[in-house]
Design an enzyme around this catalytic site. Structure first.
Site, PDB file in Angstrom:
ATOM      1  N   TYR A 155      -8.664  -3.864  -1.516  1.00 14.93           N
ATOM      2  CA  TYR A 155      -9.339  -2.819  -2.309  1.00 14.93           C
ATOM      3  C   TYR A 155      -9.844  -3.384  -3.632  1.00 14.93           C
ATOM      4  CZ  TYR A 155      -7.434   0.352   1.077  1.00 14.93           C
ATOM      5  OH  TYR A 155      -7.145   0.971   2.257  1.00 14.93           O
ATOM      6  N   LYS A 169      -8.416 -14.713   3.288  1.00 17.22           N
ATOM      7  CA  LYS A 169      -7.923 -15.549   4.397  1.00 17.22           C
ATOM      8  C   LYS A 169      -8.450 -15.128   5.757  1.00 17.22           C
ATOM      9  CE  LYS A 169      -3.308 -13.478   4.368  1.00 17.22           C
ATOM     10  NZ  LYS A 169      -1.927 -13.756   4.081  1.00 17.22           N
ATOM     11  N   GLU A 226       4.952   7.939   6.365  1.00 16.40           N
ATOM     12  CA  GLU A 226       3.654   8.037   7.049  1.00 16.40           C
ATOM     13  C   GLU A 226       3.733   7.415   8.446  1.00 16.40           C
ATOM     14  OE1 GLU A 226       0.526   6.724   4.292  1.00 16.40           O
ATOM     15  OE2 GLU A 226       0.378   8.831   3.700  1.00 16.40           O
ATOM     16  N   GLN A 240      -5.663   3.375  -4.829  1.00 12.50           N
ATOM     17  CA  GLN A 240      -6.380   4.143  -5.846  1.00 12.50           C
ATOM     18  C   GLN A 240      -6.433   3.393  -7.184  1.00 12.50           C
ATOM     19  OE1 GLN A 240      -5.531   8.322  -7.943  1.00 12.50           O
ATOM     20  NE2 GLN A 240      -4.760   8.265  -5.879  1.00 12.50           N
TER      21      GLN A 240
HETATM   22  P1  FAD Z   1      -4.552  -5.724  -0.566  1.00 14.05           P
HETATM   23  O1  FAD Z   1      -5.142  -4.466  -0.081  1.00 14.05           O
HETATM   24  O2  FAD Z   1      -3.181  -6.112  -0.132  1.00 14.05           O
HETATM   25  O3  FAD Z   1      -5.569  -6.896  -0.222  1.00 14.05           O
HETATM   26  C1  FAD Z   1      -5.257  -8.259  -0.452  1.00 14.05           C
HETATM   27  C2  FAD Z   1      -6.249  -9.092   0.328  1.00 14.05           C
HETATM   28  O4  FAD Z   1      -5.998 -10.465   0.036  1.00 14.05           O
HETATM   29  C3  FAD Z   1      -6.121  -8.954   1.841  1.00 14.05           C
HETATM   30  O5  FAD Z   1      -7.399  -8.916   2.414  1.00 14.05           O
HETATM   31  C4  FAD Z   1      -5.371 -10.210   2.261  1.00 14.05           C
HETATM   32  O6  FAD Z   1      -5.687 -10.632   3.569  1.00 14.05           O
HETATM   33  C5  FAD Z   1      -5.881 -11.212   1.238  1.00 14.05           C
HETATM   34  N1  FAD Z   1      -4.952 -12.296   0.968  1.00 14.05           N
HETATM   35  C6  FAD Z   1      -3.609 -12.204   0.771  1.00 14.05           C
HETATM   36  N2  FAD Z   1      -3.100 -13.410   0.498  1.00 14.05           N
HETATM   37  C7  FAD Z   1      -4.133 -14.282   0.531  1.00 14.05           C
HETATM   38  C8  FAD Z   1      -4.231 -15.686   0.292  1.00 14.05           C
HETATM   39  N3  FAD Z   1      -3.166 -16.441  -0.029  1.00 14.05           N
HETATM   40  N4  FAD Z   1      -5.453 -16.264   0.389  1.00 14.05           N
HETATM   41  C9  FAD Z   1      -6.558 -15.527   0.699  1.00 14.05           C
HETATM   42  N5  FAD Z   1      -6.512 -14.200   0.924  1.00 14.05           N
HETATM   43  C10 FAD Z   1      -5.320 -13.578   0.823  1.00 14.05           C
HETATM   44  N6  FAD Z   1      -2.238   3.390  -1.448  1.00 14.05           N
HETATM   45  C11 FAD Z   1      -2.917   4.523  -1.728  1.00 14.05           C
HETATM   46  O7  FAD Z   1      -3.498   4.653  -2.822  1.00 14.05           O
HETATM   47  N7  FAD Z   1      -3.006   5.547  -0.806  1.00 14.05           N
HETATM   48  C12 FAD Z   1      -2.464   5.470   0.430  1.00 14.05           C
HETATM   49  O8  FAD Z   1      -2.576   6.395   1.232  1.00 14.05           O
HETATM   50  C13 FAD Z   1      -1.750   4.275   0.762  1.00 14.05           C
HETATM   51  N8  FAD Z   1      -1.226   4.124   2.001  1.00 14.05           N
HETATM   52  C14 FAD Z   1      -0.605   2.935   2.340  1.00 14.05           C
HETATM   53  C15 FAD Z   1      -0.117   2.804   3.636  1.00 14.05           C
HETATM   54  C16 FAD Z   1       0.529   1.626   3.991  1.00 14.05           C
HETATM   55  C17 FAD Z   1       1.042   1.469   5.405  1.00 14.05           C
HETATM   56  C18 FAD Z   1       0.698   0.576   3.044  1.00 14.05           C
HETATM   57  C19 FAD Z   1       1.410  -0.694   3.438  1.00 14.05           C
HETATM   58  C20 FAD Z   1       0.219   0.709   1.760  1.00 14.05           C
HETATM   59  C21 FAD Z   1      -0.448   1.890   1.384  1.00 14.05           C
HETATM   60  N9  FAD Z   1      -0.959   2.079   0.099  1.00 14.05           N
HETATM   61  C22 FAD Z   1      -1.649   3.228  -0.221  1.00 14.05           C
HETATM   62  C23 FAD Z   1      -0.850   1.004  -0.904  1.00 14.05           C
HETATM   63  C24 FAD Z   1      -2.132   0.176  -0.885  1.00 14.05           C
HETATM   64  O9  FAD Z   1      -2.447  -0.191   0.443  1.00 14.05           O
HETATM   65  C25 FAD Z   1      -2.019  -1.065  -1.753  1.00 14.05           C
HETATM   66  O10 FAD Z   1      -1.618  -0.678  -3.047  1.00 14.05           O
HETATM   67  C26 FAD Z   1      -3.378  -1.764  -1.819  1.00 14.05           C
HETATM   68  O11 FAD Z   1      -3.728  -2.261  -0.547  1.00 14.05           O
HETATM   69  C27 FAD Z   1      -3.380  -2.909  -2.810  1.00 14.05           C
HETATM   70  O12 FAD Z   1      -4.692  -3.388  -2.874  1.00 14.05           O
HETATM   71  P2  FAD Z   1      -4.995  -4.876  -3.325  1.00 14.05           P
HETATM   72  O13 FAD Z   1      -6.476  -4.983  -3.451  1.00 14.05           O
HETATM   73  O14 FAD Z   1      -4.149  -5.235  -4.475  1.00 14.05           O
HETATM   74  O15 FAD Z   1      -4.478  -5.788  -2.136  1.00 14.05           O
HETATM   75  P1  NAD Z   2       8.384   2.029  -1.618  1.00 14.65           P
HETATM   76  O1  NAD Z   2       8.958   1.085  -2.586  1.00 14.65           O
HETATM   77  O2  NAD Z   2       7.568   3.146  -2.134  1.00 14.65           O
HETATM   78  O3  NAD Z   2       9.530   2.652  -0.701  1.00 14.65           O
HETATM   79  C1  NAD Z   2      10.559   1.864  -0.162  1.00 14.65           C
HETATM   80  C2  NAD Z   2      11.789   2.732   0.079  1.00 14.65           C
HETATM   81  O4  NAD Z   2      12.795   1.914   0.673  1.00 14.65           O
HETATM   82  C3  NAD Z   2      12.363   3.311  -1.213  1.00 14.65           C
HETATM   83  O5  NAD Z   2      12.593   4.686  -1.047  1.00 14.65           O
HETATM   84  C4  NAD Z   2      13.651   2.521  -1.410  1.00 14.65           C
HETATM   85  O6  NAD Z   2      14.665   3.280  -2.058  1.00 14.65           O
HETATM   86  C5  NAD Z   2      14.017   2.197   0.028  1.00 14.65           C
HETATM   87  N1  NAD Z   2      14.896   1.019   0.117  1.00 14.65           N
HETATM   88  C6  NAD Z   2      14.780  -0.170  -0.521  1.00 14.65           C
HETATM   89  N2  NAD Z   2      15.797  -0.984  -0.199  1.00 14.65           N
HETATM   90  C7  NAD Z   2      16.570  -0.312   0.666  1.00 14.65           C
HETATM   91  C8  NAD Z   2      17.764  -0.610   1.347  1.00 14.65           C
HETATM   92  N3  NAD Z   2      18.392  -1.786   1.207  1.00 14.65           N
HETATM   93  N4  NAD Z   2      18.304   0.327   2.153  1.00 14.65           N
HETATM   94  C9  NAD Z   2      17.702   1.519   2.345  1.00 14.65           C
HETATM   95  N5  NAD Z   2      16.561   1.873   1.698  1.00 14.65           N
HETATM   96  C10 NAD Z   2      16.012   0.967   0.869  1.00 14.65           C
HETATM   97  O7  NAD Z   2       7.542   1.111  -0.600  1.00 14.65           O
HETATM   98  P2  NAD Z   2       6.427   1.471   0.473  1.00 14.65           P
HETATM   99  O8  NAD Z   2       6.707   2.781   1.086  1.00 14.65           O
HETATM  100  O9  NAD Z   2       6.320   0.263   1.318  1.00 14.65           O
HETATM  101  O10 NAD Z   2       5.127   1.575  -0.408  1.00 14.65           O
HETATM  102  C11 NAD Z   2       4.622   0.441  -1.104  1.00 14.65           C
HETATM  103  C12 NAD Z   2       3.605   0.873  -2.134  1.00 14.65           C
HETATM  104  O11 NAD Z   2       2.484   1.429  -1.453  1.00 14.65           O
HETATM  105  C13 NAD Z   2       4.145   1.942  -3.064  1.00 14.65           C
HETATM  106  O12 NAD Z   2       3.670   1.718  -4.369  1.00 14.65           O
HETATM  107  C14 NAD Z   2       3.561   3.225  -2.521  1.00 14.65           C
HETATM  108  O13 NAD Z   2       3.310   4.171  -3.552  1.00 14.65           O
HETATM  109  C15 NAD Z   2       2.261   2.751  -1.884  1.00 14.65           C
HETATM  110  N6  NAD Z   2       1.962   3.605  -0.723  1.00 14.65           N
HETATM  111  C16 NAD Z   2       1.305   4.758  -0.977  1.00 14.65           C
HETATM  112  C17 NAD Z   2       1.020   5.612   0.070  1.00 14.65           C
HETATM  113  C18 NAD Z   2       0.299   6.895  -0.224  1.00 14.65           C
HETATM  114  O14 NAD Z   2      -0.139   7.082  -1.357  1.00 14.65           O
HETATM  115  N7  NAD Z   2       0.152   7.787   0.741  1.00 14.65           N
HETATM  116  C19 NAD Z   2       1.405   5.287   1.375  1.00 14.65           C
HETATM  117  C20 NAD Z   2       2.085   4.089   1.603  1.00 14.65           C
HETATM  118  C21 NAD Z   2       2.363   3.251   0.525  1.00 14.65           C
END
Ligand code: FAD
Ligand code: NAD
Length: 390
Positions: free
Chosen positions: A11, A34, A164, A308
């Site tokens: 992002y 990558k 989720e 975001q």
């Molecule tokens: P990333 O999106 O992690 O992008 C990093 C990029 O760098 C990737 O393309 C990766 O391939 C590349 N990269 C990594 N290492 C290297 C390297 N060494 N060399 C070259 N390229 C590399 N946030 C929200 O706001 N709303 C949501 O609904 C939400 N849902 C989520 C659901 C899930 C399952 C997860 C895991 C996260 C969610 N998040 C959400 C959190 C959000 O996805 C992250 O905060 C966001 O992706 C971070 O953006 P970024 O640009 O920092 O990095």
């Molecule tokens: P998180 O850190 O938000 O949640 C991890 C959870 O695992 C926490 O509740 C923590 O208490 C628990 N945990 C950690 N160690 C543990 C242990 N040893 N035993 C049991 N429970 C343990 O991580 P995430 O859900 O992977 O999200 C990562 C980031 O991405 C966060 O900043 C989150 O806000 C963001 N995200 C946002 C959305 C969304 O906005 N809809 C969706 C997915 C992720």
């Protein structure tokens, strides 16, 4: 010629490339990633549960960026801040004048024994596909194994990703049961959380509604239950053992390991940035997204890492690079969250939205709001309107 290197096409990186290209400063913009594709990491849990295919959440980076942006597909191994160069795994080091580091997140295990080996994380396309394949193979195997643990699934942690994922999982299970011929009523799903509350960032009534929805679909939550070890076929919390052949590891994230490898002053691979998002002592270098840590001036706590905020940071970092190139003053990063949204499968969810007031939503309305945010985020990364259409 001035060179701006952008590391990572998530992002933050995609948005920075778009904004810097639009600014037309005459600098060469180089985007390094990558993989040749960008993935919407906010939808990875859907791929992991199998409710979406990888190609529904990915697009070709080269097609998505302005033609003036040079794209390098390679892995960044290190940033040499003093020499202002980036080391790459497959090619020569790249010198830069300005840097946007947006290398994103990796799975956090907190050093818990067996978590790396035995848990299935959800952090990129490969890991999400691997988690889905494992789930399907294990459920399918039950027909011949009759091993109850083939139908036991443990989701570790109850943060956003876990919740989720659970929403998608319970939505898909009836179809999987029909396809692979296992008894749906014998599937056991445990979600194990260390802290006493689930979804504490939501109004308690909304959080409770979400928890009850998942409980109604067969999920059992275990709060105040810290995981202490992960075995090949069980999750352990002190004296309690949760047997399962599918263990989803979603206990949180840290920033890219490249941060520590490059010698930054960091904690969990996140660097507290200056108020213009630059790195202390390096006004030419900006950290955005999950590799950065930004204190919220209202309460002093760090903002959560989200897509975001990554996009908002990329805007600020791009503006500040343009300002520096043109001899202007950089501006401070100011952030206003549009809200918090959590899906519970493809059709429902909970949300608190800060647009024209403060709205607490649940059910289909929250789900629609979440989909709108996802669609908008694609538009924020590229000007190609149909980039996600196959
Ligand atoms: P990333 O999106 O992690 O992008 C990093 C990029 O760098 C990737 O393309 C990766 O391939 C590349 N990269 C990594 N290492 C290297 C390297 N060494 N060399 C070259 N390229 C590399 N946030 C929200 O706001 N709303 C949501 O609904 C939400 N849902 C989520 C659901 C899930 C399952 C997860 C895991 C996260 C969610 N998040 C959400 C959190 C959000 O996805 C992250 O905060 C966001 O992706 C971070 O953006 P970024 O640009 O920092 O990095
Ligand atoms: P998180 O850190 O938000 O949640 C991890 C959870 O695992 C926490 O509740 C923590 O208490 C628990 N945990 C950690 N160690 C543990 C242990 N040893 N035993 C049991 N429970 C343990 O991580 P995430 O859900 O992977 O999200 C990562 C980031 O991405 C966060 O900043 C989150 O806000 C963001 N995200 C946002 C959305 C969304 O906005 N809809 C969706 C997915 C992720």
């Amino acid at each position: 010629m001035t060179t701006i290197a952008i590391l990572g096409a998530g992002y933050g990186g995609m948005r920075a490339a778009k904004q810097l290209a639009k600014a037309n400063t005459g600098a060469q913009i180089i985007l390094i990633n990558k993989n040749p594709y960008h993935y919407q990491s906010t939808e990875l849990h859907e791929v992991a549960a199998g409710t979406k295919q990888p190609d529904e959440i990915t697009f070709d980076i080269r097609k998505a960026v302005d033609s003036s942006v040079k794209v390098i597909i390679d892995e960044v191994t290190k940033v040499d801040q003093d020499a202002k160069k980036v080391d790459l795994k497959g090619s020569n080091p790249l010198a830069y004048d300005y840097l946007v580091n947006a290398l994103g997140f990796e799975s956090e295990t907190f050093g818990i024994k067996g978590a790396d080996e035995n848990g299935w994380p959800i952090l990129d396309i490969d890991t999400a596909v691997a988690a889905r394949n494992h789930l399907e193979e294990t459920l399918k195997r039950y027909k011949t194994s009759h091993d109850a643990n083939d139908l036991h699934i443990v989701v570790c942690g109850a943060g956003f990703t876990s919740i989720e994922y659970l929403g998608e999982l319970v939505y898909r299970l009836p179809d999987l049961a029909e396809e692979y011929g296992f008894p749906l009523d014998q599937v056991k799903i445990d979600c194990i959380e260390a802290t006493p509350r689930i979804l504490p960032m939501f109004d308690p009534k909304l959080a409770d509604w979400g928890v009850k929805f998942l409980e109604g679909k067969g999920v059992t939550f275990h709060v105040s239950t810290p995981i202490t070890e992960v075995k090949p076929d069980a999750v352990v919390s002190n004296d309690t053992v949760f047997p399962a052949h599918t263990i989803i590891w979603t206990t949180g994230v840290h920033g890219s390991h490249v941060i520590a490898d490059s010698g930054y002053d960091q904690k969990r691979n996140r660097v507290v940035v200056e108020d213009d998002l630059s790195v202390k002592g390096h006004p030419e270098e900006f950290l955005v997204g999950d590799v950065s840590a930004v204190p919220n001036p209202d309460n002093g706590r760090l903002y959560p890492t989200t897509a975001q905020i990554s996009i908002a940071q990329a805007d600020c970092a791009a503006d500040n690079i343009v300002a520096r190139i043109k001899g202007g003053e950089p501006k401070k990063f100011v952030y206003k969250s549009l809200g918090t949204l959590c899906s519970l499968g493809p059709k429902t969810g909970i949300a608190e939205v800060n647009v024209m007031g403060h709205w607490k939503l649940k059910g289909a309305k929250a789900s629609a709001a979440k989909k709108m945010v996802a669609d908008r985020s694609v538009a924020e990364l590229t000007d190609v309107p149909d980039i996600m259409r196959k």
